[in-house]
Write a protein that holds these residues in place. Structure first.
Motif, PDB file in Angstrom:
ATOM      1  N   MET A   1       0.941  -1.263  -0.016  1.00  0.00           N
ATOM      2  CA  MET A   1       0.065   0.046  -0.105  1.00  0.00           C
ATOM      3  C   MET A   1       1.002   1.217  -0.052  1.00  0.00           C
ATOM      4  O   MET A   1       1.250   1.760  -1.007  1.00  0.00           O
ATOM      5  N   GLY A   2       1.318   1.818   1.220  1.00  0.00           N
ATOM      6  CA  GLY A   2       1.951   2.969   1.145  1.00  0.00           C
ATOM      7  C   GLY A   2       1.460   3.921   2.039  1.00  0.00           C
ATOM      8  O   GLY A   2       0.578   3.982   2.530  1.00  0.00           O
ATOM      9  N   GLY A   3       2.283   4.820   2.516  1.00  0.00           N
ATOM     10  CA  GLY A   3       2.030   6.004   3.378  1.00  0.00           C
ATOM     11  C   GLY A   3       2.924   7.227   3.254  1.00  0.00           C
ATOM     12  O   GLY A   3       4.050   6.967   2.890  1.00  0.00           O
ATOM     13  N   PHE A   4       2.307   8.589   3.424  1.00  0.00           N
ATOM     14  CA  PHE A   4       3.467   9.715   3.421  1.00  0.00           C
ATOM     15  C   PHE A   4       2.895  10.351   4.440  1.00  0.00           C
ATOM     16  O   PHE A   4       2.209  10.347   5.353  1.00  0.00           O
ATOM     17  N   PHE A   5       4.192  11.502   4.649  1.00  0.00           N
ATOM     18  CA  PHE A   5       3.945  12.397   5.531  1.00  0.00           C
ATOM     19  C   PHE A   5       4.488  13.490   5.148  1.00  0.00           C
ATOM     20  O   PHE A   5       5.589  13.678   4.524  1.00  0.00           O
ATOM     21  N   GLY A   6       4.182  14.800   5.491  1.00  0.00           N
ATOM     22  CA  GLY A   6       4.650  16.158   5.044  1.00  0.00           C
ATOM     23  C   GLY A   6       4.549  17.109   6.269  1.00  0.00           C
ATOM     24  O   GLY A   6       3.612  16.901   6.989  1.00  0.00           O
ATOM     25  N   THR A   7       5.422  17.906   6.231  1.00  0.00           N
ATOM     26  CA  THR A   7       5.267  19.058   7.475  1.00  0.00           C
ATOM     27  C   THR A   7       6.090  20.470   6.962  1.00  0.00           C
ATOM     28  O   THR A   7       6.935  20.274   5.959  1.00  0.00           O
ATOM     29  N   ILE A   8       5.545  21.440   7.515  1.00  0.00           N
ATOM     30  CA  ILE A   8       5.981  22.792   7.097  1.00  0.00           C
ATOM     31  C   ILE A   8       6.030  23.755   8.100  1.00  0.00           C
ATOM     32  O   ILE A   8       5.086  23.569   9.143  1.00  0.00           O
ATOM     33  N   SER A   9       7.182  24.280   8.601  1.00  0.00           N
ATOM     34  CA  SER A   9       7.358  24.937   9.604  1.00  0.00           C
ATOM     35  C   SER A   9       8.090  26.478   9.569  1.00  0.00           C
ATOM     36  O   SER A   9       8.539  26.713   8.670  1.00  0.00           O
ATOM     37  N   HIS A  10       8.059  27.103  10.821  1.00  0.00           N
ATOM     38  CA  HIS A  10       8.976  28.186  10.730  1.00  0.00           C
ATOM     39  C   HIS A  10      10.202  27.995  10.742  1.00  0.00           C
ATOM     40  O   HIS A  10      11.280  28.701  10.584  1.00  0.00           O
ATOM     41  N   LYS A  11      10.588  26.755  11.342  1.00  0.00           N
ATOM     42  CA  LYS A  11      12.005  26.259  11.689  1.00  0.00           C
ATOM     43  C   LYS A  11      12.033  25.104  10.877  1.00  0.00           C
ATOM     44  O   LYS A  11      11.596  24.516   9.920  1.00  0.00           O
ATOM     45  N   ARG A  31      10.301   0.800  -0.940  1.00  0.00           N
ATOM     46  CA  ARG A  31      10.912   2.030  -1.113  1.00  0.00           C
ATOM     47  C   ARG A  31      10.507   3.293  -0.318  1.00  0.00           C
ATOM     48  O   ARG A  31       9.363   3.524   0.253  1.00  0.00           O
ATOM     49  N   GLY A  32      11.628   4.137   0.152  1.00  0.00           N
ATOM     50  CA  GLY A  32      11.373   5.439   0.951  1.00  0.00           C
ATOM     51  C   GLY A  32      12.031   6.385   0.350  1.00  0.00           C
ATOM     52  O   GLY A  32      13.125   6.201  -0.344  1.00  0.00           O
ATOM     53  N   GLY A  33      11.549   7.422   0.645  1.00  0.00           N
ATOM     54  CA  GLY A  33      11.989   8.751   0.102  1.00  0.00           C
ATOM     55  C   GLY A  33      11.660  10.020   0.846  1.00  0.00           C
ATOM     56  O   GLY A  33      10.575   9.958   1.277  1.00  0.00           O
ATOM     57  N   MET A  34      12.421  10.945   0.744  1.00  0.00           N
ATOM     58  CA  MET A  34      12.302  12.278   1.639  1.00  0.00           C
ATOM     59  C   MET A  34      12.725  13.485   0.362  1.00  0.00           C
ATOM     60  O   MET A  34      13.565  13.119  -0.416  1.00  0.00           O
ATOM     61  N   ALA A  35      12.089  14.598   0.411  1.00  0.00           N
ATOM     62  CA  ALA A  35      12.438  15.881  -0.256  1.00  0.00           C
ATOM     63  C   ALA A  35      12.133  16.852   0.796  1.00  0.00           C
ATOM     64  O   ALA A  35      11.067  16.889   1.409  1.00  0.00           O
ATOM     65  N   THR A  36      12.999  17.930   0.662  1.00  0.00           N
ATOM     66  CA  THR A  36      12.747  19.056   1.542  1.00  0.00           C
ATOM     67  C   THR A  36      13.134  20.500   0.654  1.00  0.00           C
ATOM     68  O   THR A  36      13.669  20.248  -0.353  1.00  0.00           O
ATOM     69  N   TYR A  37      12.558  21.382   1.004  1.00  0.00           N
ATOM     70  CA  TYR A  37      12.687  22.704   0.207  1.00  0.00           C
ATOM     71  C   TYR A  37      13.227  23.813   1.278  1.00  0.00           C
ATOM     72  O   TYR A  37      12.592  23.911   2.152  1.00  0.00           O
ATOM     73  N   ASN A  38      14.186  24.382   0.610  1.00  0.00           N
ATOM     74  CA  ASN A  38      14.604  25.645   1.306  1.00  0.00           C
ATOM     75  C   ASN A  38      14.823  26.892   0.128  1.00  0.00           C
ATOM     76  O   ASN A  38      15.267  26.637  -0.916  1.00  0.00           O
ATOM     77  N   LYS A  39      14.569  28.090   0.586  1.00  0.00           N
ATOM     78  CA  LYS A  39      14.291  29.147  -0.205  1.00  0.00           C
ATOM     79  C   LYS A  39      15.782  29.370  -0.824  1.00  0.00           C
ATOM     80  O   LYS A  39      15.576  29.741  -2.270  1.00  0.00           O
ATOM     81  N   GLY A  68      15.722  22.307   5.447  1.00  0.00           N
ATOM     82  CA  GLY A  68      14.543  22.964   4.692  1.00  0.00           C
ATOM     83  C   GLY A  68      13.548  23.223   5.725  1.00  0.00           C
ATOM     84  O   GLY A  68      13.459  22.431   7.098  1.00  0.00           O
ATOM     85  N   SER A  69      12.600  24.051   5.838  1.00  0.00           N
ATOM     86  CA  SER A  69      11.436  24.190   6.717  1.00  0.00           C
ATOM     87  C   SER A  69      10.321  23.538   6.333  1.00  0.00           C
ATOM     88  O   SER A  69       9.236  23.653   7.015  1.00  0.00           O
ATOM     89  N   LYS A 216       0.511  25.899   5.268  1.00  0.00           N
ATOM     90  CA  LYS A 216       1.466  26.843   5.585  1.00  0.00           C
ATOM     91  C   LYS A 216       1.766  26.716   7.155  1.00  0.00           C
ATOM     92  O   LYS A 216       0.977  26.181   7.758  1.00  0.00           O
ATOM     93  N   PRO A 217       2.920  27.142   7.597  1.00  0.00           N
ATOM     94  CA  PRO A 217       3.162  27.059   8.845  1.00  0.00           C
ATOM     95  C   PRO A 217       2.330  27.306   9.980  1.00  0.00           C
ATOM     96  O   PRO A 217       2.240  26.744  10.877  1.00  0.00           O
TER      97      PRO A 217
END
Length: 488
Positions: A1-11, A31-39, A68-69, A216-217
């Motif tokens: 099946m599979g599952g995901f998690f996402g988060t956005i923070s001021h930190k 398989r597992g994977g992650m991605a983050t974003y930094n301005k 990333g935040s 958004k945060p």
């Protein structure tokens, strides 16, 4: 099946993302994977295979690279993800929990429009890539996601990590869950709310069928309202879900306990104890023992340090071996006892037959089974429920074929691919699915005989619907009664 998690923070979000994604591990094994974003630095992505290891051990040494935040992570039984895109919609990363039954058709259509499929694995199409390309056909993210809803046959929930927050979108029929959590200065979206408590999040919102939200945060914005109709998968409570998780406001363990309690109250079979087949049978077993007024005893224990769920290996023979190795019977608790065991379901039945014989060889006077759902007669076309490639891999379907044809070709639980398929009319299948009918009783009696059980009883659909606490029309029970196929 599979599952995901996402988060956005001021930190910096790395710790929450890492542990929140790890809490999806019971939902997938490939398989597992992650991605983050930094301005300042943009997107960072890593994907690892998990067949011979765990998510935590594969990603722990790389955490410093995820700076990333905001971020998204996934554990999948299928494709490599997250996917990264740079497009007219901006840059974004995408993860999905999906079963796309028409992926070949979608792929050919996209190729005919001169779109490029870049990600193949062993010659197979990457479903998440297809979803991303369908999104890119929209003038904005909402229009693109609605294109996915219109096009995909099966189901698809997703998280998009964009330059302007995280977008969470639940499958149009709500077959798989998306839950929103909140804490001071941070928001999160997850397939499993069990990821929230230890990270300090409180459940804020259950994303509705077809609903699209942006995080958004400091809060959540609804981009598309939820649909009225829903077909959430009942197996989330019966099997997939971790005991502390909530779906649609109903706790998994509470549902399992209530199902077992009702079955225990109604059952007149005399037994000396009740126990569960670890792990998903334990909640039901505690309820059954209370309802039947017999001791709850652990006659079988799971060796937890190394063994994940039995569907981990791709090869069925290895899955059977893992299922046997991880469950260890306790001879002292079995000897001379009339033992009753609770389990979530019977799929192929191969391992249960071996367990039953082993338990009697170790001294159990009788072995009784109580199952937390009705017989599995139809395969699931909506989510990746199991590795089954044919409905004839389901023991209930094989027994029905034998009962209808008057043959006994399946007694040895032969590989479905080596056995000629006989078409059974839908009305006859429905007769076997009707609790208490002569056909149903014959089916259950024959399964019990083939699995060497002294008695076998399944939960009724009415029991599990009442335990879930949602109207029947909002819960998918297709694999038990053949319903909901019109929504494919």
């Amino acid at each position: 099946m599979g599952g995901f998690f996402g988060t956005i923070s001021h930190k910096r979000c790395t710790a929450d993302l890492f542990y929140g994604t790890d809490y999806q591990s019971h939902l997938g094994t490939r398989r597992g994977g992650m991605a983050t974003y930094n301005k300042e630095t943009g997107f960072v992505r890593r994907i690892h295979k998990l067949e011979n290891s765990y998510f935590r051990s594969r990603f722990e040494e790389e955490l410093d690279k995820f700076d990333g935040s905001s971020g998204i992570g996934v554990i999948s039984d299928t494709d490599a993800q997250p996917m990264l895109y740079n497009s007219h919609l901006g840059r974004f990363a995408l993860v999905t929990v999906a079963k796309i039954n028409n992926e070949e058709e979608i792929a050919q259509h996209l190729l005919s429009e001169n779109m490029h499929l870049s990600e193949f694995s062993s010659g197979k199409i990457n479903p998440t890539e297809l979803v991303g390309l369908l999104i890119l056909k929209g003038r904005n993210f909402v229009e693109g996601i609605e294109n996915v809803y219109r096009t995909v046959k099966g189901s698809c929930s997703m998280l998009l990590l964009t330059e302007d927050g995280i977008i969470a979108a639940r499958d149009f029929w709500g077959r798989t869950p998306v839950i929103i959590g909140k804490k001071d200065g941070a928001m999160a979206a997850t397939s499993e709310s069990t990821a929230f408590p230890n990270l300090g999040y409180d459940i804020m919102h259950y994303v509705g069928p077809g609903e699209i939200v942006r995080l958004k945060p400091d809060g959540m914005e609804v981009l598309r309202k939820a649909e009225e109709n829903m077909q959430v998968c009942s197996f989330l409570w019966i099997y997939y879900g971790f005991p502390t998780s909530f779906y649609e406001g109903k706790n998994v363990e509470e549902m399992r306990y209530q199902t077992g309690y009702v079955m225990g109250e109604e059952d007149e079979t005399e037994v000396d104890n009740a126990g569960g087949i670890p792990d998903s049978g334990l909640g039901m077993a505690t309820g059954y023992a209370a309802g039947h007024k017999v001791p709850y005893q652990r006659c079988i224990s799971k060796y937890t340090p190394t063994w994940p769920r039995s569907f981990m290996p791709a090869n069925q023979e290895m899955r059977n071996l893992v299922a046997k190795m991880k469950l260890i019977p306790n001879k002292s608790m079995l000897k001379g006892k009339r033992c009753l065991f609770c389990d979530d379901s019977i799929v192929r039945g191969t391992q249960l037959r071996e367990n039953s014989r082993t338990l009697k060889e170790l001294g159990a006077k009788e072995v009784h089974m109580r199952i937390a759902c009705p017989p599995l007669i139809w395969g699931c076309p909506f989510i990746n429920f199991s590795a089954s490639k044919s409905e004839l891999e389901l023991i209930a379907r094989r027994v029905i074929m034998d009962l209808e044809t008057g043959k006994d070709t399946m007694t040895k639980l032969a590989d479905a691919h080596t056995t000629q398929c006989v078409s059974i009319p839908e009305e006859r299948l429905k007769a076997y699915a009707t609790t208490g009918s002569p056909e149903y009783n014959a089916l259950v009696e024959e399964i019990a005989k083939r699995l060497d059980l002294d008695s076998l009883k399944y939960a009724k659909i009415e029991t599990i619907i009442e335990a879930i606490g949602l109207p029947k029309c909002k819960v998918c029970t297709h694999c038990f009664d053949g319903s909901s196929s019109h929504t494919l």
